[in-house]
Scaffold this motif. Sequence first.
Motif, PDB file in Angstrom:
ATOM      1  N   ASN A  96      14.429  10.152 -33.310  1.00 12.62           N
ATOM      2  CA  ASN A  96      15.950  10.102 -32.987  1.00 12.62           C
ATOM      3  C   ASN A  96      16.285   9.771 -31.385  1.00 12.62           C
ATOM      4  N   LEU A  97      15.273  10.245 -30.591  1.00  8.85           N
ATOM      5  CA  LEU A  97      15.702   9.480 -29.322  1.00  8.85           C
ATOM      6  C   LEU A  97      15.195   8.212 -29.069  1.00  8.85           C
ATOM      7  N   LEU A  98      14.200   7.508 -29.776  1.00 13.02           N
ATOM      8  CA  LEU A  98      14.215   6.050 -29.786  1.00 13.02           C
ATOM      9  C   LEU A  98      15.084   5.299 -30.310  1.00 13.02           C
ATOM     10  N   LEU A  99      15.713   5.822 -31.425  1.00 14.68           N
ATOM     11  CA  LEU A  99      16.960   5.082 -32.139  1.00 14.68           C
ATOM     12  C   LEU A  99      18.003   5.100 -31.211  1.00 14.68           C
ATOM     13  N   ALA A 100      18.401   6.103 -30.243  1.00 16.29           N
ATOM     14  CA  ALA A 100      19.408   6.077 -29.447  1.00 16.29           C
ATOM     15  C   ALA A 100      19.190   4.946 -28.286  1.00 16.29           C
ATOM     16  N   LEU A 101      18.019   4.667 -28.046  1.00 13.96           N
ATOM     17  CA  LEU A 101      17.608   3.782 -26.979  1.00 13.96           C
ATOM     18  C   LEU A 101      17.173   2.279 -27.461  1.00 13.96           C
ATOM     19  N   ARG A 102      17.387   2.144 -28.830  1.00 15.80           N
ATOM     20  CA  ARG A 102      17.011   0.975 -29.419  1.00 15.80           C
ATOM     21  C   ARG A 102      17.440  -0.407 -28.859  1.00 15.80           C
ATOM     22  N   LYS A 103      18.682  -0.371 -28.192  1.00 19.16           N
ATOM     23  CA  LYS A 103      19.258  -1.499 -27.759  1.00 19.16           C
ATOM     24  C   LYS A 103      18.974  -1.860 -26.372  1.00 19.16           C
ATOM     25  N   LEU A 104      17.956  -0.933 -25.652  1.00 20.62           N
ATOM     26  CA  LEU A 104      17.546  -1.284 -24.279  1.00 20.62           C
ATOM     27  C   LEU A 104      16.251  -1.640 -24.150  1.00 20.62           C
ATOM     28  N   PRO A 105      15.947  -2.760 -23.367  1.00 22.75           N
ATOM     29  CA  PRO A 105      14.464  -3.094 -23.196  1.00 22.75           C
ATOM     30  C   PRO A 105      13.749  -2.093 -22.718  1.00 22.75           C
ATOM     31  N   ARG A 106      12.284  -2.335 -23.188  1.00 24.47           N
ATOM     32  CA  ARG A 106      11.405  -1.122 -22.813  1.00 24.47           C
ATOM     33  C   ARG A 106      11.306  -0.592 -21.224  1.00 24.47           C
ATOM     34  N   HIS A 107      11.476  -1.758 -20.435  1.00 28.77           N
ATOM     35  CA  HIS A 107      11.462  -1.101 -19.020  1.00 28.77           C
ATOM     36  C   HIS A 107      12.658  -0.252 -18.457  1.00 28.77           C
ATOM     37  N   GLU A 108      13.847  -0.317 -19.322  1.00 26.05           N
ATOM     38  CA  GLU A 108      14.688   0.803 -19.043  1.00 26.05           C
ATOM     39  C   GLU A 108      14.787   2.017 -20.120  1.00 26.05           C
ATOM     40  N   ALA A 109      14.193   1.630 -21.084  1.00 28.17           N
ATOM     41  CA  ALA A 109      14.173   2.892 -22.163  1.00 28.17           C
ATOM     42  C   ALA A 109      13.135   3.747 -21.760  1.00 28.17           C
ATOM     43  N   ASP A 110      12.090   3.449 -21.384  1.00 30.65           N
ATOM     44  CA  ASP A 110      10.981   4.323 -20.989  1.00 30.65           C
ATOM     45  C   ASP A 110      11.215   5.404 -20.014  1.00 30.65           C
ATOM     46  N   PRO A 111      11.796   4.805 -18.801  1.00 29.19           N
ATOM     47  CA  PRO A 111      12.057   5.913 -17.752  1.00 29.19           C
ATOM     48  C   PRO A 111      13.248   6.896 -18.290  1.00 29.19           C
TER      49      PRO A 111
END
Length: 251
Positions: A96-111
């Motif tokens: 669920n959380l990753l779905l909410a972050l799907r549009k962000l690049p990894r280096h923004e999504a991870d933090p």
Amino acid sequence: MLTITHLSAGYGKLVVLYDINLTVEPAQFVAILGPNGSGKSTLLKTIFGMTYVVGGTIRFEDRSLLGIPTEAIGQHGIAYVPQRENVFTTMTVRENLLLALRKLPRHEADPLLQKAFALFPILEERQAQRAGRMSGGERQMLAIAIGWLAQPRLMLLDEPSAGLSPRMVSEVFRTLQTLAQSGITLIVVEQNARSLLRWCDYAYILREGQIAFQGATAEILADEETVKGYLGVVTRGRHGERATSREGDKE
Ligand SMILES: Nc1ncnc2c1ncn2[C@@H]1O[C@H](COP(=O)(O)OP(=O)(O)OP(=O)(O)O)[C@@H](O)[C@H]1O
Ligand SMILES: [Mg+2]
């Protein structure tokens, strides 16, 4: 930050809200209270572009929200956490959380995900659990976290405490207070007036689609007799816990 003037809105020909005037300051924690059917959810949905506006204005920061489709309103810094069906129950917490972050690049999504885990520790513990198997309170935390991951400046929450135990209600409201203290503006719809008035800064009381009463929380708590008439509840009481060091809290 959000200014609503003379707003009337509803569904097709049915007008539900009449002449609503409301002003929200940055980082304010605002409650919308009132009985069933008074139009609380309709007000949130109207801000988020999901109802039919008959007249009036809604301005957020320096733009009018009228005529902007719901999807675009999300991109302008507003997140809406609906009353029901606010998580994907067959997916895990992490999914669920990753779905909410799907549009962000990894280096923004991870933090951002790490920050979400810091704000909502239960979600880190339950990452692998299906959202549908979580308790009501845990699920509500997940729904709030999903909204928060969109990095909104304004969050609209519809009855985040519905169906929760008193302990979980306090936990959810405490988390919301933390979000407000971090600078996010909150508009929270509640039937659970007694609990929310321990945490919010300002409240509007709706009755039959109109604002019947409004005031700073401290004023409302001090004017119990009047408010009892509008809310049908006693705001001062024996239950639950109080917000810490809230200015003017007279209990
Ligand atoms: N999609 C819809 N279509 C038509 N009428 C609706 C719709 N949603 C709500 N209404 C009507 O609008 C009025 C206000 O409903 P709303 O859901 O805003 O109330 P509420 O204050 O959120 O109530 P509750 O506390 O029960 O959630 C009600 O009379 C309701 O029947
Ligand atoms: Mg509602």
